[in-house]
Design a protein around this motif. Structure first.
Motif, PDB file in Angstrom:
ATOM      1  N   PHE A 124      -8.747  15.535   2.967  1.00 58.19           N
ATOM      2  CA  PHE A 124      -8.863  14.331   3.749  1.00 58.19           C
ATOM      3  C   PHE A 124      -8.418  14.212   4.992  1.00 58.19           C
ATOM      4  O   PHE A 124      -8.197  15.296   5.826  1.00 58.19           O
ATOM      5  CB  PHE A 124      -7.476  13.558   2.988  1.00 58.19           C
ATOM      6  N   CYS A 125      -9.311  13.277   5.850  1.00 54.78           N
ATOM      7  CA  CYS A 125      -8.695  13.225   7.270  1.00 54.78           C
ATOM      8  C   CYS A 125      -8.446  11.854   7.536  1.00 54.78           C
ATOM      9  O   CYS A 125      -8.378  10.995   6.766  1.00 54.78           O
ATOM     10  CB  CYS A 125     -10.008  13.411   8.086  1.00 54.78           C
ATOM     11  N   LEU A 126      -7.848  11.688   8.578  1.00 59.17           N
ATOM     12  CA  LEU A 126      -7.090  10.140   8.980  1.00 59.17           C
ATOM     13  C   LEU A 126      -7.997   9.514   9.814  1.00 59.17           C
ATOM     14  O   LEU A 126      -8.418   9.570  10.975  1.00 59.17           O
ATOM     15  CB  LEU A 126      -5.845  10.854   9.949  1.00 59.17           C
ATOM     16  N   GLN A 127      -8.222   8.431   9.147  1.00 61.56           N
ATOM     17  CA  GLN A 127      -9.634   7.410   9.775  1.00 61.56           C
ATOM     18  C   GLN A 127      -8.794   6.490  10.533  1.00 61.56           C
ATOM     19  O   GLN A 127      -9.246   5.888  11.566  1.00 61.56           O
ATOM     20  CB  GLN A 127     -10.270   6.674   8.633  1.00 61.56           C
ATOM     21  N   ASN A 128      -7.571   5.768  10.028  1.00 61.93           N
ATOM     22  CA  ASN A 128      -6.794   4.656  10.672  1.00 61.93           C
ATOM     23  C   ASN A 128      -5.610   5.116  10.569  1.00 61.93           C
ATOM     24  O   ASN A 128      -4.809   5.687   9.660  1.00 61.93           O
ATOM     25  CB  ASN A 128      -7.133   3.113   9.898  1.00 61.93           C
ATOM     26  N   ASP A 129      -4.761   4.782  11.822  1.00 60.06           N
ATOM     27  CA  ASP A 129      -3.410   4.931  12.004  1.00 60.06           C
ATOM     28  C   ASP A 129      -2.768   3.740  12.703  1.00 60.06           C
ATOM     29  O   ASP A 129      -2.996   3.607  13.859  1.00 60.06           O
ATOM     30  CB  ASP A 129      -3.237   6.244  12.762  1.00 60.06           C
ATOM     31  N   ILE A 130      -1.689   3.091  12.054  1.00 57.31           N
ATOM     32  CA  ILE A 130      -1.255   2.205  12.916  1.00 57.31           C
ATOM     33  C   ILE A 130       0.356   2.419  12.770  1.00 57.31           C
ATOM     34  O   ILE A 130       0.974   2.619  11.947  1.00 57.31           O
ATOM     35  CB  ILE A 130      -1.415   0.875  12.008  1.00 57.31           C
ATOM     36  N   PHE A 131       0.822   2.473  14.046  1.00 56.21           N
ATOM     37  CA  PHE A 131       2.356   2.606  14.305  1.00 56.21           C
ATOM     38  C   PHE A 131       3.123   1.741  15.008  1.00 56.21           C
ATOM     39  O   PHE A 131       2.278   1.129  16.046  1.00 56.21           O
ATOM     40  CB  PHE A 131       2.518   3.868  15.099  1.00 56.21           C
ATOM     41  N   ARG A 132       4.383   1.235  14.166  1.00 53.84           N
ATOM     42  CA  ARG A 132       5.067   0.214  15.019  1.00 53.84           C
ATOM     43  C   ARG A 132       6.522   0.427  14.925  1.00 53.84           C
ATOM     44  O   ARG A 132       6.842   0.845  14.062  1.00 53.84           O
ATOM     45  CB  ARG A 132       4.763  -1.284  14.404  1.00 53.84           C
ATOM     46  N   LEU A 133       7.302   0.314  16.053  1.00 54.05           N
ATOM     47  CA  LEU A 133       8.683   0.394  16.144  1.00 54.05           C
ATOM     48  C   LEU A 133       9.220  -0.990  15.557  1.00 54.05           C
ATOM     49  O   LEU A 133       8.678  -1.987  15.656  1.00 54.05           O
ATOM     50  CB  LEU A 133       9.260   0.636  17.716  1.00 54.05           C
ATOM     51  N   ASN A 134      10.101  -0.920  14.816  1.00 52.54           N
ATOM     52  CA  ASN A 134      10.807  -2.286  14.209  1.00 52.54           C
ATOM     53  C   ASN A 134      12.080  -2.393  15.062  1.00 52.54           C
ATOM     54  O   ASN A 134      13.059  -1.787  14.892  1.00 52.54           O
ATOM     55  CB  ASN A 134      11.104  -1.981  12.646  1.00 52.54           C
ATOM     56  N   TYR A 135      11.919  -3.693  15.802  1.00 54.53           N
ATOM     57  CA  TYR A 135      13.192  -4.065  16.367  1.00 54.53           C
ATOM     58  C   TYR A 135      13.933  -5.086  15.878  1.00 54.53           C
ATOM     59  O   TYR A 135      13.401  -5.731  14.979  1.00 54.53           O
ATOM     60  CB  TYR A 135      12.612  -4.666  17.883  1.00 54.53           C
ATOM     61  N   HIS A 156      -4.733   5.346   6.859  1.00 59.64           N
ATOM     62  CA  HIS A 156      -5.957   5.188   5.884  1.00 59.64           C
ATOM     63  C   HIS A 156      -6.561   6.634   5.879  1.00 59.64           C
ATOM     64  O   HIS A 156      -7.155   6.977   6.810  1.00 59.64           O
ATOM     65  CB  HIS A 156      -6.969   4.145   6.457  1.00 59.64           C
ATOM     66  N   LEU A 157      -6.433   7.201   4.898  1.00 61.41           N
ATOM     67  CA  LEU A 157      -7.060   8.811   4.699  1.00 61.41           C
ATOM     68  C   LEU A 157      -8.491   8.644   3.824  1.00 61.41           C
ATOM     69  O   LEU A 157      -8.427   7.733   3.033  1.00 61.41           O
ATOM     70  CB  LEU A 157      -6.219   9.470   3.894  1.00 61.41           C
ATOM     71  N   ILE A 158      -9.383   9.320   4.546  1.00 65.32           N
ATOM     72  CA  ILE A 158     -10.486   9.233   3.663  1.00 65.32           C
ATOM     73  C   ILE A 158     -11.178  10.724   3.325  1.00 65.32           C
ATOM     74  O   ILE A 158     -10.900  11.653   4.062  1.00 65.32           O
ATOM     75  CB  ILE A 158     -11.769   8.659   4.480  1.00 65.32           C
ATOM     76  N   GLN A 207      -1.538   3.806  -2.151  1.00 68.17           N
ATOM     77  CA  GLN A 207      -2.589   3.015  -2.812  1.00 68.17           C
ATOM     78  C   GLN A 207      -3.954   3.659  -2.765  1.00 68.17           C
ATOM     79  O   GLN A 207      -4.493   3.985  -1.625  1.00 68.17           O
ATOM     80  CB  GLN A 207      -2.714   1.648  -2.761  1.00 68.17           C
ATOM     81  N   PRO A 208      -4.875   3.741  -3.869  1.00 65.89           N
ATOM     82  CA  PRO A 208      -6.127   4.042  -3.621  1.00 65.89           C
ATOM     83  C   PRO A 208      -6.902   2.880  -2.782  1.00 65.89           C
ATOM     84  O   PRO A 208      -6.632   1.954  -3.145  1.00 65.89           O
ATOM     85  CB  PRO A 208      -6.966   4.167  -5.225  1.00 65.89           C
ATOM     86  N   SER A 209      -7.648   3.319  -1.887  1.00 66.53           N
ATOM     87  CA  SER A 209      -8.354   2.153  -1.217  1.00 66.53           C
ATOM     88  C   SER A 209      -9.844   1.862  -1.311  1.00 66.53           C
ATOM     89  O   SER A 209     -10.558   0.721  -0.929  1.00 66.53           O
ATOM     90  CB  SER A 209      -8.070   2.410   0.328  1.00 66.53           C
ATOM     91  N   SER A 210     -10.491   2.634  -2.154  1.00 66.39           N
ATOM     92  CA  SER A 210     -11.847   2.431  -2.425  1.00 66.39           C
ATOM     93  C   SER A 210     -12.302   3.379  -3.465  1.00 66.39           C
ATOM     94  O   SER A 210     -11.900   4.324  -3.936  1.00 66.39           O
ATOM     95  CB  SER A 210     -12.654   2.944  -1.102  1.00 66.39           C
ATOM     96  N   PRO A 211     -13.664   3.199  -4.035  1.00 67.78           N
ATOM     97  CA  PRO A 211     -14.173   4.022  -5.301  1.00 67.78           C
ATOM     98  C   PRO A 211     -14.505   5.355  -4.691  1.00 67.78           C
ATOM     99  O   PRO A 211     -14.430   6.262  -5.351  1.00 67.78           O
ATOM    100  CB  PRO A 211     -15.349   3.080  -5.540  1.00 67.78           C
ATOM    101  N   THR A 212     -14.649   5.577  -3.353  1.00 66.21           N
ATOM    102  CA  THR A 212     -15.071   6.834  -2.859  1.00 66.21           C
ATOM    103  C   THR A 212     -13.997   7.594  -2.583  1.00 66.21           C
ATOM    104  O   THR A 212     -14.060   8.707  -1.955  1.00 66.21           O
ATOM    105  CB  THR A 212     -15.896   6.567  -1.278  1.00 66.21           C
ATOM    106  N   GLY A 213     -12.588   7.285  -2.816  1.00 65.98           N
ATOM    107  CA  GLY A 213     -11.526   8.245  -2.740  1.00 65.98           C
ATOM    108  C   GLY A 213     -10.712   8.126  -1.631  1.00 65.98           C
ATOM    109  O   GLY A 213      -9.758   8.743  -1.472  1.00 65.98           O
ATOM    110  N   GLY A 214     -10.961   6.889  -0.838  1.00 64.03           N
ATOM    111  CA  GLY A 214      -9.847   6.617   0.334  1.00 64.03           C
ATOM    112  C   GLY A 214      -8.337   6.310  -0.276  1.00 64.03           C
ATOM    113  O   GLY A 214      -8.305   6.031  -1.480  1.00 64.03           O
ATOM    114  N   ILE A 215      -7.464   6.661   0.584  1.00 65.80           N
ATOM    115  CA  ILE A 215      -6.126   6.269   0.261  1.00 65.80           C
ATOM    116  C   ILE A 215      -5.508   5.742   1.442  1.00 65.80           C
ATOM    117  O   ILE A 215      -5.488   5.956   2.506  1.00 65.80           O
ATOM    118  CB  ILE A 215      -5.295   7.661  -0.252  1.00 65.80           C
ATOM    119  N   VAL A 216      -4.663   4.668   1.084  1.00 66.78           N
ATOM    120  CA  VAL A 216      -3.696   3.752   1.961  1.00 66.78           C
ATOM    121  C   VAL A 216      -2.197   4.211   1.893  1.00 66.78           C
ATOM    122  O   VAL A 216      -1.839   4.297   0.784  1.00 66.78           O
ATOM    123  CB  VAL A 216      -4.069   2.342   1.989  1.00 66.78           C
TER     124      VAL A 216
END
Length: 125
Positions: free
Chosen positions: A113-124, A104-106, A72-81
């Motif tokens: 684009f660079c990677l601003q936020n990265d969230i990782f979880r294993l699903n048990y 979260h790419l900015i 999804q687009p995340s902001s008017p400045t062009g970020g992407i989630v």
């Protein structure tokens, strides 16, 4: 805008997991000094600490198998989630580990684009 987010998200995911699976140390080029990684609840800040964490994982080889990619687009400045679900195959392991990851790419001034936020979880379970 939404179609571009899907295209960029898919291309990023392909690139990220290719690097992770084949040249993990090269992932550092995707992060920046202000980037943040949440890995199984542990918060890690900055490209050096993130790269160190990823390179110190208790396995050298793995294969990511991607099930879904939602962008999804995340902001008017062009970020992407980007939200990814899939499984992780480790050598010698019969069962795959299911995981979810959010990026979260900015945009950069250079037009990528660079990677601003990265969230990782294993699903048990």
């Amino acid at each position: 805008m939404e179609e571009q987010a899907e295209m960029v998200g898919r291309a990023f995911v392909d690139h990220y997991y290719h690097l992770f699976d084949t040249e993990r140390a090269s992932l550092s080029s995707l992060y920046q000094p202000t980037s943040m990684l949440s890995f199984e609840g542990q918060k890690i800040f900055g490209v050096d600490d993130i790269t160190s964490k990823l390179n110190q994982l208790p396995f050298d080889q793995c294969k990511h198998l991607i099930s879904t990619i939602d962008s999804q687009p995340s902001s008017p400045t062009g970020g992407i989630v980007v939200f990814v679900s899939g499984s992780l195959q480790l050598p010698g392991e019969e069962h795959h580990l299911r995981f979810s990851q959010m990026f979260h790419l900015i945009p950069t001034p250079q037009g990528s684009f660079c990677l601003q936020n990265d969230i990782f979880r294993l699903n048990y379970g």
